[in-house]
Structure formats: C-alpha cells, structure tokens
Design an enzyme around this catalytic site. Structure first.
Site: not given
Length: 221
Positions: A139, A143, A172
């Site tokens: 991840y 990014k 989230t």
C-alpha cells in the site's frame, strides 16, 4: 453546473466526497456496478459509470462519451495489510493495479476532457504516501508512486490543477481491517471522519482559480 467524477463513491470516504460536492457539481460516480453505488447515485441524481480500475483495457471506451470534465477525484483504493516478509507478489500486483495503474489509465482516458475544461484532478493519497507505514508495504509503495504520478501530471499539464490529499487514518471499513490485523481495539474517535477529509477535498476544489493547491496533509488531533 460543473461536472465531477468520483471513483469509489459507494461508501466511506467516496460517499462523503459525493455528499460534499453534490451541491455544486453534477456527479459522475465511477466504479464496479453495485446496488450500493446505485443508491448513492439515486440520492444525488448522479450518473454511474461502470469503471473497473483493475481492468484498464476497457476504461477508455467507457469514458469516451465524456468530452469535458471539471473535476476528477481518484478515491478508490485497496490495502492488503502485511509487512514485507509476509507479503505476496499477487498482493503487490493487485494493489498497484487499483491504486496506481487504474488511476493512471482513467486520467489518460479523460485527459482531453480535463484539458477542455481546464480541470482539476484530486488524488486521495495517504500519510503512507509520505512516510511508509509498518505493515502496509504494498500500500505504501503504491501511494508513493501515486504521489509521483500526481507531481508529473502537474508538471506536464500546466493548464490543469492537481492536488494530492494525504490524510491520516480515517474511520472506514479499510481502517477496521488494518486495526484487526494489528490486533488492537477499534476506537472510531481516534481517527478522522470521512466528512472531515471530504470537506478538505471540497475546499481544494473550491479554491479560486488564481491559486493551485498542490498538497493537503491532514492528521487526527
């Protein structure tokens, strides 16, 4: 009314961004077809666009009817928690497909429409796109690469405005998965709300045209 396309708008931050932009923009909600996306589109009188960021071959054909676009918000993303030694090549490939190659393909397909409107491209990045986070190897890498693409787009397309949003952790479903991986109790109050980050997106989009917001960094208090 100006137009705005948002990816990943069926829930969480994407839905909050749709809520923030709906009063001022005609919304195009891009994503895999789903009942959740249809409900959001119905709520805001928006149009859905069947875009699968993991399948870049079809993206250009899907968005071809769009001849002018004022705002493009890249919000969709995936994360596979895991340190480098725990990660698999398949996870790296899936992460890069959605978090990097999909946004690249969608931006390139919509570049003529963005140029026609002298538009604004907003990338929902992450604090992990500035400092690599433990347990988020693929991840973080995706990014960092997305930030580089945004910087390159800004340099190569001076008629466009390009903004990278780097929020800290947000309340989230993705965050719940990460906290579960870390073996910690989930405390929503420790994180940013989707509405707070969406407000920052809306503010960047509403910035007068004599200014250009390059980056926004937001952290929980």
């Amino acid at each position: 009314m100006p137009t705005a396309m948002i990816t990943g708008a069926s829930a969480g931050l994407g839905r909050a961004i749709a809520t923030a932009l709906a009063p001022t923009h005609t919304l195009f909600l891009a994503g895999r077809p789903s009942s959740r996306l249809d409900r959001v589109a119905e709520e805001f009188g928006a149009t859905t666009w069947p875009v699968d960021l993991a399948n870049t071959e079809d993206i250009e054909t899907v968005v071809e009817p769009i001849v002018e676009l004022d705002v493009l918000v890249h919000n969709a993303g995936v994360a596979y928690p895991g340190r480098v030694g725990e990660s698999a090549v398949e996870e790296w490939s899936a992460t890069m497909a959605v978090n990097l190659l999909g946004p690249v393909a969608l931006t390139l397909a919509l570049l003529p429409a963005l140029r026609a409107a002298r538009g604004h491209v907003v990338f929902i990045n992450s604090g992990s796109g500035i400092n690599a986070s433990p347990g988020l190897a693929s991840y973080s890498a995706s990014k960092f690469a997305l930030r580089a693409f945004a910087d390159s787009l800004r340099a190569d397309e001076p008629a466009l405005r390009v903004t990278s949003i780097h929020p800290g952790r947000i309340d989230t479903d993705m965050q719940r998965d990460l906290i579960a991986y870390e073996g910690r109790e989930y405390v929503p109050e420790q994180f940013l709300t989707p509405e707070t980050v969406a407000a920052a997106v809306a503010q960047a989009v509403a910035t007068p045209l004599d200014a250009h917001v390059h980056e926004v960094v937001i952290r929980p208090r």
